[in-house]
Design a protein around this motif. Structure first.
Motif, short mmCIF file in Angstrom:
data_model
loop_
_atom_site.label_atom_id
_atom_site.label_comp_id
_atom_site.label_asym_id
_atom_site.label_seq_id
_atom_site.Cartn_x
_atom_site.Cartn_y
_atom_site.Cartn_z
N ASP A 167 1.28 -11.61 7.87
CA ASP A 167 -0.05 -11.01 8.01
C ASP A 167 -0.93 -11.25 6.79
O ASP A 167 -2.16 -11.14 6.87
CB ASP A 167 0.07 -9.50 8.29
CG ASP A 167 0.78 -8.76 7.17
OD1 ASP A 167 1.94 -9.13 6.85
OD2 ASP A 167 0.21 -7.83 6.60
N LYS A 172 4.07 -5.54 15.23
CA LYS A 172 4.47 -5.71 13.84
C LYS A 172 5.04 -4.42 13.28
O LYS A 172 4.43 -3.36 13.42
CB LYS A 172 3.24 -6.13 13.01
CG LYS A 172 3.48 -6.12 11.50
CD LYS A 172 2.18 -6.36 10.74
CE LYS A 172 2.32 -6.17 9.25
NZ LYS A 172 2.65 -4.83 8.80
N ARG A 198 0.85 -1.19 0.00
CA ARG A 198 0.00 0.00 0.00
C ARG A 198 0.88 1.24 0.00
O ARG A 198 1.86 1.30 0.76
CB ARG A 198 -0.85 0.02 1.28
CG ARG A 198 -1.69 -1.23 1.44
CD ARG A 198 -2.82 -1.00 2.40
NE ARG A 198 -2.40 -0.58 3.72
CZ ARG A 198 -3.19 0.05 4.57
NH1 ARG A 198 -4.44 0.34 4.23
NH2 ARG A 198 -2.77 0.38 5.77
N GLU A 202 -6.06 -5.23 12.11
CA GLU A 202 -5.99 -3.90 11.49
C GLU A 202 -7.10 -2.99 12.02
O GLU A 202 -6.88 -1.78 12.19
CB GLU A 202 -6.03 -4.02 9.96
CG GLU A 202 -4.71 -4.58 9.45
CD GLU A 202 -4.71 -4.95 7.99
OE1 GLU A 202 -3.62 -5.23 7.47
OE2 GLU A 202 -5.79 -4.99 7.36
MG MG Z 1 -0.37 -3.56 6.21
#
Ligand code: MG
Ligand code: ATP
Length: 320
Positions: free
Chosen positions: A149, A192, A10, A112
């Motif tokens: 992930d 993370k 992203r 998330e």
């Molecule tokens: Mg991510």
């Protein structure tokens, strides 16, 4: 079978060491051996925030990171979601293949949501893993170099591919995730390492910024350095970082540092990271922004041709 590699990131901020050891190193290794597509997932930026933010800037920075680590645009097609309408259109039939409860169960989505700063959870947060199925299947991707992930998302893609084939005939291969040397690198806060969580060492950070970040990392009060992931996670994390950059086992580094304490540990880690990233940073500084935008324009064109063919095949299979 002829493998095709698809992976992406992203454009939410600069790539970091987690990307490198989780996915980028594998991409560089695989390019040239297989056709490879690298996606700048710009539509997925708005899964966990209200607006795309500095999307143009972040897209250019991502391209610079790619080329700096050695992704070669002559061998890899680099493209972005927003330039490929036919890829995005695959989302519609694909959404019909999964149930709402399957979408709700996704552990990465849950994590998330927990880290998102949004007031309300959007529909896209639950459905973007299906969009990711479109990312992978538009080019009939079979090998997906990703961090840990992403495993639940690759499972969603397999589910979508399997169900599509069952309902409409054999169109899609079932892709496999391919994890890197460090499938889940932790950040300087122990969670993370993520672009959006302020805990990352960016590939493009300066040497001084890197030193300052590592200086602030938490350690513990025991001066004798040992590698104990459960008992001493903060110390173990720095040893892991240094070990990855030096290509040496963290336990061995711990023995060498011994009674040197946190100060020596941080010095060793800083030097290891800066040394490792020096050639990448140097290459990045030599790249021109016009040059990288041209790379994206060409990649978009190639990816779009591929997407048009797949969408035609999908619509044909569905009898439209
Ligand atoms: Mg991510
Ligand atoms: P954001 O916080 O904005 O989601 P991110 O750091 O999670 O950013 P992504 O663009 O979501 O980065 O992920 C891109 C790829 O990098 C994925 O394959 C992901 O699994 C991998 N990756 C991201 N962070 C890590 C990490 N800490 N360790 C290993 N792989 C990682």
């Amino acid at each position: 079978m002829n493998d095709v590699v698809l992976t992406g990131d992203r454009p939410t901020g600069p790539l970091h060491l987690g990307h490198y050891f989780g996915s980028l190193a594998n991409r560089v290794e695989l390019q040239g051996r297989y056709p490879m597509y690298v996606l700048i997932a710009d539509y997925q930026v708005i899964t966990d925030r209200d607006t795309p933010g500095e999307i143009r800037r972040n897209t250019t920075e991502l391209l610079l990171d790619y080329l700096a680590v050695g992704i070669d645009p002559a061998r890899a097609t680099i493209f972005k979601h927003s330039a490929i309408p036919e890829l995005n259109q695959l989302l519609l039939p694909f959404l019909s293949l999964v149930s709402v409860s399957e979408l709700r169960r996704n552990p990465t989505v849950k994590d998330e949501i927990a880290h998102s700063s949004q007031q309300a959870v959007s529909g896209l947060m639950f459905t973007y893993p299906v969009h990711q199925a479109a990312d992978i299947l538009f080019c009939k991707g079979t090998l997906v170099p990703v961090g840990k992930d992403q495993l639940p998302h690759v499972e969603v893609t397999r589910l979508v591919a399997r169900r599509f084939n069952e309902r409409y005939g054999e169109v899609f291969p079932l892709p496999e995730a391919m994890m890197g040397e460090q499938p889940l690198l932790k950040g300087l806060d122990g969670g993370k390492m993520s672009k959006s969580r302020g805990n990352a060492i960016a590939l493009s950070a300066t040497e001084d910024e890197t030193a300052a970040l590592i200086r602030k990392a938490r350690t513990d009060f025991d001066r004798h350095i040992t590698f104990d992931e459960q008992g001493r996670p903060e110390v173990a994390n720095l040893l892991t970082l240094a070990g990855l950059c030096l290509g040496r086992p963290p336990r061995e580094l711990a023995e060498e540092i011994g009674d040197g304490g946190a100060a020596t540990l941080k010095r060793v880690t800083t030097e290891a990271v800066n040394e490792f990233l020096r050639p990448i940073r140097k290459r990045r500084a030599e790249l021109g922004e016009d040059e990288v935008r041209q790379v994206l324009a060409e990649g978009n064109e190639r990816a779009r041709e591929r997407a048009v063919r797949t969408l035609e095949e999908v619509q044909g299979a569905m009898g439209f």
